[in-house]
Design an enzyme around this catalytic site. Structure first.
Site, PDB file in Angstrom:
ATOM      1  N   TYR A   1       0.842  -1.204   0.000  1.00 25.20           N
ATOM      2  CA  TYR A   1       0.000   0.000   0.000  1.00 25.20           C
ATOM      3  C   TYR A   1       0.877   1.255   0.000  1.00 25.20           C
ATOM      4  O   TYR A   1       1.771   1.413   0.843  1.00 25.20           O
ATOM      5  CB  TYR A   1      -0.953   0.030   1.206  1.00 25.20           C
ATOM      6  CG  TYR A   1      -1.999  -1.061   1.191  1.00 25.20           C
ATOM      7  CD1 TYR A   1      -2.297  -1.775   0.025  1.00 25.20           C
ATOM      8  CD2 TYR A   1      -2.709  -1.386   2.338  1.00 25.20           C
ATOM      9  CE1 TYR A   1      -3.266  -2.781   0.013  1.00 25.20           C
ATOM     10  CE2 TYR A   1      -3.682  -2.385   2.337  1.00 25.20           C
ATOM     11  CZ  TYR A   1      -3.940  -3.085   1.172  1.00 25.20           C
ATOM     12  OH  TYR A   1      -4.889  -4.074   1.174  1.00 25.20           O
TER      13      TYR A   1
ATOM     14  N   LEU B   1     -17.668  -0.897   0.659  1.00 24.82           N
ATOM     15  CA  LEU B   1     -18.561   0.123   0.080  1.00 24.82           C
ATOM     16  C   LEU B   1     -18.385   0.189  -1.439  1.00 24.82           C
ATOM     17  O   LEU B   1     -18.710   1.208  -2.055  1.00 24.82           O
ATOM     18  CB  LEU B   1     -18.261   1.494   0.693  1.00 24.82           C
ATOM     19  CG  LEU B   1     -18.514   1.608   2.198  1.00 24.82           C
ATOM     20  CD1 LEU B   1     -18.138   2.989   2.715  1.00 24.82           C
ATOM     21  CD2 LEU B   1     -19.971   1.309   2.526  1.00 24.82           C
TER      22      LEU B   1
HETATM   23  N1  LIG Z   1      -6.918  -7.996   0.483  1.00 20.20           N
HETATM   24  C1  LIG Z   1      -7.042  -7.333  -0.649  1.00 20.20           C
HETATM   25  O1  LIG Z   1      -6.765  -7.839  -1.748  1.00 20.20           O
HETATM   26  C2  LIG Z   1      -7.528  -5.911  -0.590  1.00 20.20           C
HETATM   27  C3  LIG Z   1      -7.853  -5.216  -1.761  1.00 20.20           C
HETATM   28  C4  LIG Z   1      -8.311  -3.907  -1.642  1.00 20.20           C
HETATM   29  C5  LIG Z   1      -8.430  -3.321  -0.378  1.00 20.20           C
HETATM   30  N2  LIG Z   1      -8.083  -4.007   0.749  1.00 20.20           N
HETATM   31  C6  LIG Z   1      -8.232  -3.432   2.113  1.00 20.20           C
HETATM   32  O2  LIG Z   1      -9.584  -3.041   2.252  1.00 20.20           O
HETATM   33  C7  LIG Z   1      -9.655  -1.657   2.609  1.00 20.20           C
HETATM   34  C8  LIG Z   1     -10.894  -1.092   1.989  1.00 20.20           C
HETATM   35  O3  LIG Z   1     -10.832  -1.150   0.571  1.00 20.20           O
HETATM   36  P1  LIG Z   1     -11.447   0.026  -0.309  1.00 20.20           P
HETATM   37  O4  LIG Z   1     -10.699   1.260  -0.061  1.00 20.20           O
HETATM   38  O5  LIG Z   1     -11.559  -0.451  -1.688  1.00 20.20           O
HETATM   39  O6  LIG Z   1     -12.895   0.094   0.428  1.00 20.20           O
HETATM   40  P2  LIG Z   1     -14.216   0.935   0.314  1.00 20.20           P
HETATM   41  O7  LIG Z   1     -14.565   1.311   1.719  1.00 20.20           O
HETATM   42  O8  LIG Z   1     -15.209   0.169  -0.461  1.00 20.20           O
HETATM   43  O9  LIG Z   1     -13.869   2.230  -0.520  1.00 20.20           O
HETATM   44  C9  LIG Z   1     -13.181   3.312   0.070  1.00 20.20           C
HETATM   45  C10 LIG Z   1     -12.688   4.191  -1.051  1.00 20.20           C
HETATM   46  O10 LIG Z   1     -13.828   4.807  -1.646  1.00 20.20           O
HETATM   47  C11 LIG Z   1     -13.739   6.223  -1.514  1.00 20.20           C
HETATM   48  N3  LIG Z   1     -15.068   6.731  -1.205  1.00 20.20           N
HETATM   49  C12 LIG Z   1     -15.821   7.492  -2.036  1.00 20.20           C
HETATM   50  N4  LIG Z   1     -16.990   7.795  -1.489  1.00 20.20           N
HETATM   51  C13 LIG Z   1     -16.980   7.222  -0.273  1.00 20.20           C
HETATM   52  C14 LIG Z   1     -17.925   7.201   0.787  1.00 20.20           C
HETATM   53  N5  LIG Z   1     -19.096   7.828   0.714  1.00 20.20           N
HETATM   54  N6  LIG Z   1     -17.617   6.509   1.901  1.00 20.20           N
HETATM   55  C15 LIG Z   1     -16.443   5.869   2.003  1.00 20.20           C
HETATM   56  N7  LIG Z   1     -15.494   5.881   1.028  1.00 20.20           N
HETATM   57  C16 LIG Z   1     -15.769   6.550  -0.093  1.00 20.20           C
HETATM   58  C17 LIG Z   1     -12.738   6.459  -0.380  1.00 20.20           C
HETATM   59  O11 LIG Z   1     -12.107   7.710  -0.591  1.00 20.20           O
HETATM   60  P3  LIG Z   1     -11.728   8.680   0.662  1.00 20.20           P
HETATM   61  O12 LIG Z   1     -10.531   8.075   1.318  1.00 20.20           O
HETATM   62  O13 LIG Z   1     -11.474   9.951  -0.021  1.00 20.20           O
HETATM   63  O14 LIG Z   1     -12.919   8.725   1.567  1.00 20.20           O
HETATM   64  C18 LIG Z   1     -11.789   5.295  -0.573  1.00 20.20           C
HETATM   65  O15 LIG Z   1     -10.859   5.555  -1.607  1.00 20.20           O
HETATM   66  C19 LIG Z   1      -8.339  -1.067   2.138  1.00 20.20           C
HETATM   67  O16 LIG Z   1      -7.977   0.084   2.879  1.00 20.20           O
HETATM   68  C20 LIG Z   1      -7.389  -2.200   2.397  1.00 20.20           C
HETATM   69  O17 LIG Z   1      -7.012  -2.187   3.764  1.00 20.20           O
HETATM   70  C21 LIG Z   1      -7.650  -5.304   0.648  1.00 20.20           C
END
Ligand SMILES: NC(=O)c1ccc[n+]([C@@H]2O[C@H](COP(=O)([O-])OP(=O)(O)OC[C@H]3O[C@@H](n4cnc5c(N)ncnc54)[C@H](OP(=O)(O)O)[C@@H]3O)[C@@H](O)[C@H]2O)c1
Length: 325
Positions: free
Chosen positions: A62, A235
């Site tokens: 990351y 999300l």
């Molecule tokens: N194991 C794996 O292969 C894998 C893959 C991907 C992710 N992950 C883990 O899972 C975590 C979550 O993944 P994700 O970031 O894709 O999850 P998510 O919670 O579905 O999406 C969050 C992303 O969406 C944006 N966003 C836009 N509108 C939003 C709203 N209303 N509320 C919340 N977020 C909003 C956020 O930007 P802002 O920051 O600007 O709010 C952030 O970039 C990561 O941080 C990581 O630790 C693991």
């Protein structure tokens, strides 16, 4: 926020895990950490702690390592804080050109696991992780090597518990057969627009089944063996609360239903999406992705929402774009 005992461990972790992928300025390899990145990480961690979140998810890739590094800088500012946290990280993905000229690849070799873990600990400024996950399956893996690496890390006190990410039932079962201790977690994508975990069960014996993402038996394996399912992108990366103009009909319908249920439950659209995962009896732990304190607060409201079975299925049907078979 409620803290729950994590199966197979002596740990108690917050019901929601805070993902740290957004910290440290994004994916570009040559970005330098600035005071602004530090402030973002400090504000994020402070908001998380205020909300009662003690469980933080990292991976060595990351922010090309900067997510862990900036988190480590904030830990250093607040002596004693480390002891209150559960820190989880992942290894096993190697980007291209690392070292120069190499392709993108996966690497579960003993050597890579051990070296990558040392770098994780150095960046975070800690001497151990509570949980280490293998990030994404390596086609060339040898579970005996993984088991050796895990045994060494445990004996050295560098990792307390181990788990996987993006693995199916067969991969987990195979790896588990080489390990003395239970795998504690499998981190997998689960959200309203990526619902293979639920689709697979209702698709059995249907002539027009939707593709279930290779989930066959994975939910049941995890539930039988008390492997906690952690949901990444819970999300759907903000799609359902973003600009819907060019989105397919199922996304628009799911977003409309999420908005309407948020109104009925007097909560936020983020809370409805997370409550959908929390309602599942497997005890899924969403891994939130936002690094913005106000969005964290909108998410945590999920813990006060109880969706009915009917609401749960309506959301599922809207996201998949078809009623139940
Ligand atoms: N194991 C794996 O292969 C894998 C893959 C991907 C992710 N992950 C883990 O899972 C975590 C979550 O993944 P994700 O970031 O894709 O999850 P998510 O919670 O579905 O999406 C969050 C992303 O969406 C944006 N966003 C836009 N509108 C939003 C709203 N209303 N509320 C919340 N977020 C909003 C956020 O930007 P802002 O920051 O600007 O709010 C952030 O970039 C990561 O941080 C990581 O630790 C693991």
């Amino acid at each position: 926020m409620q803290q729950i005992p994590l199966p197979h461990t002596t740990l108690k972790g917050s019901r929601l895990i805070l993902g740290c992928m957004g910290l440290g300025g994004g994916w570009a390899p040559d970005t330098l950490l600035t005071k602004a990145h530090e402030k973002e990480a400090r504000d994020f961690l402070e908001a998380g702690l205020e909300l009662g979140a003690n469980f933080y998810d990292h991976a060595n890739i990351y922010g090309a390592g900067r997510s862990e590094e900036v988190f480590g800088r904030i830990l250093k500012e607040q002596p004693g804080l480390r002891d209150d946290l559960i820190i989880q990280s992942k290894v096993g993905i190697r980007w291209a050109d690392n070292p120069k000229g190499t392709p993108q690849r996966f690497d579960f070799s003993r050597k890579h696991i051990l070296e990558a873990l040392e770098a994780v600990l150095r960046r975070l400024g800690t001497d151990h992780l509570e949980i280490l996950l293998l990030h994404r399956p390596d086609a060339l893996w040898d579970p005996e090597e993984v088991a050796e690496a895990f045994a060494l890390l445990k004996a050295q006190g560098k990792v307390r518990y181990f788990g996987v990410s993006n693995q199916n039932r067969f991969q987990m079962e195979y790896l588990q057969s080489f390990l003395p201790d239970a795998l504690v977690a499998n981190q997998v994508e689960m959200n309203l627009l990526h619902s293979g975990f639920a689709e697979v069960g209702i698709s059995f014996n249907q002539s027009a089944a939707l593709y279930p993402d290779g989930w066959e038996g994975t939910m049941e394996y995890c539930r039988m063996n008390k492997v906690t399912l952690q949901a990444w992108s819970p999300l759907a990366r903000g799609v359902l609360t973003g600009d819907l103009n060019d989105r397919p009909e199922n996304v628009k319908a799911a977003a409309a239903l999420v908005r309407s249920l948020a109104k009925q439950h007097e909560t936020t659209p983020e809370a409805i999406q997370l409550a959908w995962l929390l309602k599942h009896p497997a005890g899924i732990q969403p891994v939130l992705g936002t690094s913005k304190p106000e969005r964290l607060r909108a998410c945590v409201k999920a813990l006060d929402v109880e969706l009915s079975r009917e609401e749960w299925y309506s959301l599922f049907a809207a996201g998949r774009g078809r009623p139940m078979p």
